[in-house]
Structure formats: structure tokens, C-alpha cells
Design an enzyme around this catalytic site. Structure first.
Site, mmCIF file in Angstrom:
data_model
loop_
_atom_site.group_PDB
_atom_site.id
_atom_site.type_symbol
_atom_site.label_atom_id
_atom_site.label_comp_id
_atom_site.label_asym_id
_atom_site.label_seq_id
_atom_site.Cartn_x
_atom_site.Cartn_y
_atom_site.Cartn_z
ATOM 1 N N LYS A 114 0.821 -1.218 0.000
ATOM 2 C CA LYS A 114 0.000 0.000 0.000
ATOM 3 C C LYS A 114 0.848 1.258 0.000
ATOM 4 C CE LYS A 114 -4.119 -1.469 -0.211
ATOM 5 N NZ LYS A 114 -5.055 -1.040 -1.252
ATOM 6 N N LYS B 30 -4.771 -13.878 -6.054
ATOM 7 C CA LYS B 30 -5.800 -14.248 -5.103
ATOM 8 C C LYS B 30 -7.156 -13.646 -5.483
ATOM 9 C CE LYS B 30 -6.685 -12.604 -0.342
ATOM 10 N NZ LYS B 30 -7.890 -11.922 -0.697
ATOM 11 N N LYS C 18 -12.165 -9.458 -2.630
ATOM 12 C CA LYS C 18 -13.292 -8.543 -2.778
ATOM 13 C C LYS C 18 -12.850 -7.246 -3.436
ATOM 14 C CE LYS C 18 -14.504 -10.011 1.549
ATOM 15 N NZ LYS C 18 -14.350 -9.491 2.895
HETATM 16 P P1 ATP Z 1 -10.487 -7.599 0.843
HETATM 17 O O1 ATP Z 1 -10.035 -7.570 -0.584
HETATM 18 O O2 ATP Z 1 -11.483 -6.562 1.187
HETATM 19 O O3 ATP Z 1 -9.338 -7.698 1.826
HETATM 20 P P2 ATP Z 1 -10.777 -10.420 0.898
HETATM 21 O O4 ATP Z 1 -11.415 -11.021 -0.283
HETATM 22 O O5 ATP Z 1 -9.278 -10.483 0.994
HETATM 23 O O6 ATP Z 1 -11.310 -8.940 0.970
HETATM 24 P P3 ATP Z 1 -11.043 -10.737 3.742
HETATM 25 O O7 ATP Z 1 -12.276 -10.278 4.410
HETATM 26 O O8 ATP Z 1 -9.829 -9.875 3.799
HETATM 27 O O9 ATP Z 1 -11.405 -11.043 2.197
HETATM 28 O O10 ATP Z 1 -10.654 -12.168 4.256
HETATM 29 C C1 ATP Z 1 -11.540 -12.998 4.975
HETATM 30 C C2 ATP Z 1 -10.971 -14.389 5.076
HETATM 31 O O11 ATP Z 1 -10.984 -15.027 3.783
HETATM 32 C C3 ATP Z 1 -9.531 -14.437 5.549
HETATM 33 O O12 ATP Z 1 -9.357 -15.576 6.368
HETATM 34 C C4 ATP Z 1 -8.737 -14.597 4.261
HETATM 35 O O13 ATP Z 1 -7.483 -15.226 4.475
HETATM 36 C C5 ATP Z 1 -9.682 -15.481 3.477
HETATM 37 N N1 ATP Z 1 -9.468 -15.309 2.042
HETATM 38 C C6 ATP Z 1 -9.649 -14.152 1.344
HETATM 39 N N2 ATP Z 1 -9.413 -14.367 0.047
HETATM 40 C C7 ATP Z 1 -9.054 -15.670 -0.087
HETATM 41 C C8 ATP Z 1 -8.680 -16.487 -1.199
HETATM 42 N N3 ATP Z 1 -8.649 -16.018 -2.428
HETATM 43 N N4 ATP Z 1 -8.403 -17.804 -0.972
HETATM 44 C C9 ATP Z 1 -8.451 -18.305 0.281
HETATM 45 N N5 ATP Z 1 -8.795 -17.579 1.380
HETATM 46 C C10 ATP Z 1 -9.091 -16.282 1.193
HETATM 47 MG MG MG Z 2 -8.261 -9.354 2.543
#
Ligand code: ATP
Ligand code: MG
Length: 335
Positions: free
Chosen positions: A115, A206, A209
Site C-alpha cells: 500500500k 488471489k 473482494k
Molecule cells: P479484501 O479484498 O477486502 O481484503 P478479501 O477477499 O481479501 O477482501 P477478507 O475479508 O480480507 O477477504 O478475508 C476474509 C478471510 O478469507 C480471511 O481468512 C482470508 O485469508 C480469506 N481469504 C480471502 N481471500 C481468499 C482467497 N482467495 N483464498 C483463500 N482464502 C481467502
Molecule cells: Mg483481505
């Protein structure tokens, strides 16, 4: 309190959870429900650490995330579901932890380093972003859990949380925070599920969101079809007879998880005996079958019942959190 606890959460950056959230984390929360008290947090404060110009609608997002927990298989009668900001002890412990956490440690966190490139481009990076692993340490340690089930991207943050707990114990000479375990799926694909796209180097990245490369648990059949049709596949495979590289193809990666015939499909793809469209059509069918139970369970959830569930969750979370805070205050000689 002798009952063994698990704590985990998802950020309320978006009202929808995706397949990566499910495969990497939620699946394990659901599995652990039979042996542990699984505290399912909706991390609304955390959604503010990376917000853009428009603040997220946290109340709406949080309620929707709670619905996705239940749609995925969390049983609210067994597992408390609660919203982070409704348990003020999270903010309180965060403040206390900030006094025992070195700045250097936070500046070395990989997500912060990424970031910081924004800073170079003249965008603001907040104090909250630098400190969010400290808030995460508070989120976890308030519940003094046995383990924390998360995706692989969270491993460095969990290590930092453990270090914060140790620093507190050392600073105040009391064993308030015992060590907890990372519960990360052994399957590399599940613990870091790729998204539908690639990064600037052409590598799968990955599902997230914030990248808009997701299949959401609540996507309907048409949305799934449309997303899979535009998903990334082997770029050099222009026609069916060109050899594919399933390891670098998002569609083939998902087939590995959702299609029982994936091994044959991968071999045919590699030998140029299968086209990308065929892979995509098979995947659309499999994914839609997989998502039926989520869609079914979710359509019966209304706001009033979710609010009642969140209220109960908050009460149980506060009981545990306030007990921990009493010990924290005694250790610090605040009381
Ligand atoms: P953001 O982009 O807003 O950070 P995110 O998709 O990374 O959203 P988080 O809310 O940060 O989601 O993560 C929630 C949980 O889901 C955490 O335990 C994270 O490790 C897991 N997680 C997020 N994305 C993945 C992925 N692509 N594969 C496996 N686990 C994931
Ligand atoms: Mg995340």
C-alpha cells in the site's frame, strides 16, 4: 472458562463473500463448529482501513456478510455471530496493544509495504492502515482462542498477533494471552484460491473482494456463466488443438476443486484435445450445482432474524471480551 474457542472474521468491505472466503476460511469454521465455540466476527472497522473516496455502507454490508455466514453453513445456535464495532473492547484493547507494538514491525508487514506504493503516487495512507494488524491482534486475543482459521494471506498477520500477545505478557509480567494456532488449509489451492483474472505480470492472483475478480456465493446461474466465460485461460491456447497449461489457467484450477473428472480434463487440455470453451461449460455446470445450497439457505434469511442473531452474538462476545479486559486491567495495574 474451559470451553475451547475459535475466532475468525471477514472484512465488511463488500456485502458479498466469495468462493475464496469460503474455501480458505469459512469451510474450516463450519467444520470446527462441532468441537469448538466458533466466534464469527464481521470486521466492520477493518473495512475502513482501505476505503476509497466513498465510505462503505457498513451496517448494510455487515448484515449481508452475516447472512452469507449462515448461508454457507454456520449455525447461529451453535456459533455466535457478531459485529466488531458492537463490542467496544476491540477498540480498547487495540489502544493498549498499540503501546507494546514496535513501529518497525508494522512497517514490515507485506500488505502495508504494498500500500505504501500508493503514498509514492501521492495518495494518502492512513495511520489506521499501518495499525490494522494491531487491531487484528486485539480481535483475536480478546477471545484467547485455541485457533484462528484463515486463508494463507493472513499468516504474516497471525504471526504478528502472536508477537503482540507475547509483548504484552512480557511488558506486564503476566501470562494473560496464551499462544493460539493458525488453522490454514493444507491444500494450497483452497488456502489461496485464485481469482478470475491475472496480475500485471500475467500471473494468477488471489480472489479478493477488492479486485473485482470474484465468484460470489450468492451469484445466480447467469452471473456464474458470464464470469466463467470471461475468465483467464492459457493465453497461448488460441484453439482447441493448442496445448494448455492447466497450472496457470484459472478455469482449470477451479475444475480441480469442483469437477470429479479434473485429472482427465487437465490431461486433455495439456494435449490439445480439449478446448477452453469445453472447460468453461463444464465448470459453469459444476459451480452452479455447488452453489445451489447456498442460494437456497440464503433466500430464507430476513433482516429481522439476522438482527436478533447479531444481538445474541454480541452479548456472548462481550461476556468473553469483558472477562479478558478485566484481566488485562489487573495485569497493567489500571485497577
Ligand atoms: P479484501 O479484498 O477486502 O481484503 P478479501 O477477499 O481479501 O477482501 P477478507 O475479508 O480480507 O477477504 O478475508 C476474509 C478471510 O478469507 C480471511 O481468512 C482470508 O485469508 C480469506 N481469504 C480471502 N481471500 C481468499 C482467497 N482467495 N483464498 C483463500 N482464502 C481467502
Ligand atoms: Mg483481505
Amino acid at each position: 472458562m474451559s470451553e475451547r474457542r475459535i475466532l475468525s472474521g471477514m472484512r465488511a468491505t463488500n456485502p458479498r463473500l466469495h468462493l475464496g472466503n469460503y474455501e480458505g476460511a469459512l469451510r474450516n469454521w463450519i467444520r470446527l463448529q462441532s468441537d469448538y465455540r466458533v466466534f464469527c466476527m464481521v470486521a466492520d472497522y477493518h473495512a475502513l482501513t482501505t476505503m476509497g473516496d466513498v465510505p462503505p455502507d457498513l451496517a448494510y454490508n455487515s448484515r449481508e456478510v452475516a447472512k452469507d455466514y449462515i448461508a454457507a453453513g454456520i449455525d447461529p445456535d451453535k456459533s455466535p455471530i457478531f459485529i466488531q464495532s458492537q463490542v467496544p473492547e476491540h477498540a480498547e484493547l487495540h489502544l493498549i496493544f498499540s503501546m507494546v507494538t514496535g513501529l518497525g514491525k508494522l512497517e514490515r508487514v507485506p500488505t502495508y509495504k504494498e500500500k505504501r506504493e500508493d503514498l509514492a503516487e501521492g495518495r494518502q495512507v492512513s495511520y489506521g492502515l499501518l495499525g490494522y494488524p494491531v487491531l487484528q491482534a486485539a480481535d483475536i486475543l480478546l477471545y484467547r482462542p485455541y485457533g484462528v482459521p484463515v486463508g494463507k494471506d493472513q499468516a504474516p498477520h497471525l504471526e504478528l498477533s502472536r508477537e503482540v500477545g507475547r509483548s504484552f505478557n512480557a511488558a506486564f509480567g503476566a501470562e494473560v494471552f496464551p499462544e493460539f494456532k493458525d488453522i490454514i488449509d493444507d491444500d494450497d489451492l483452497r488456502s489461496k484460491l485464485p481469482g478470475l483474472d491475472v496480475d500485471e505480470n500475467g500471473q494468477l492472483r488471489k480472489m479478493s473482494k477488492s479486485y473485482d475478480n470474484c465468484i460470489y456465493l450468492t451469484d445466480d446461474a447467469d452471473a456464474v456463466a458470464q464470469k466463467v466465460k470471461s475468465a483467464f485461460t492459457t493465453p497461448s491456447k488460441m484453439r482447441k488443438t493448442d496445448p494448455g497449461i492447466p497450472e496457470g489457467c484459472a478455469v482449470c484450477q477451479y475444475l480441480k476443486l469442483y469437477s470429479p473428472d479434473w485429472q482427465t480434463q487437465w490431461e486433455e487440455d495439456r494435449r490439445g484435445e480439449r478446448g477452453c470453451m469445453q472447460n468453461k461449460n463444464d465448470l459453469i455446470e459444476r459451480l452452479n450445482e455447488f452453489l445451489v445450497p447456498f442460494r437456497e439457505r440464503r433466500k430464507d434469511l430476513d433482516d429481522a432474524s439476522i438482527d436478533a442473531i447479531l444481538k445474541r452474538g454480541r452479548e456472548e462476545a462481550r461476556d468473553v471480551a469483558s472477562e479478558t479486559m478485566a484481566e488485562v486491567r489487573r495485569a497493567m495495574r489500571l485497577i
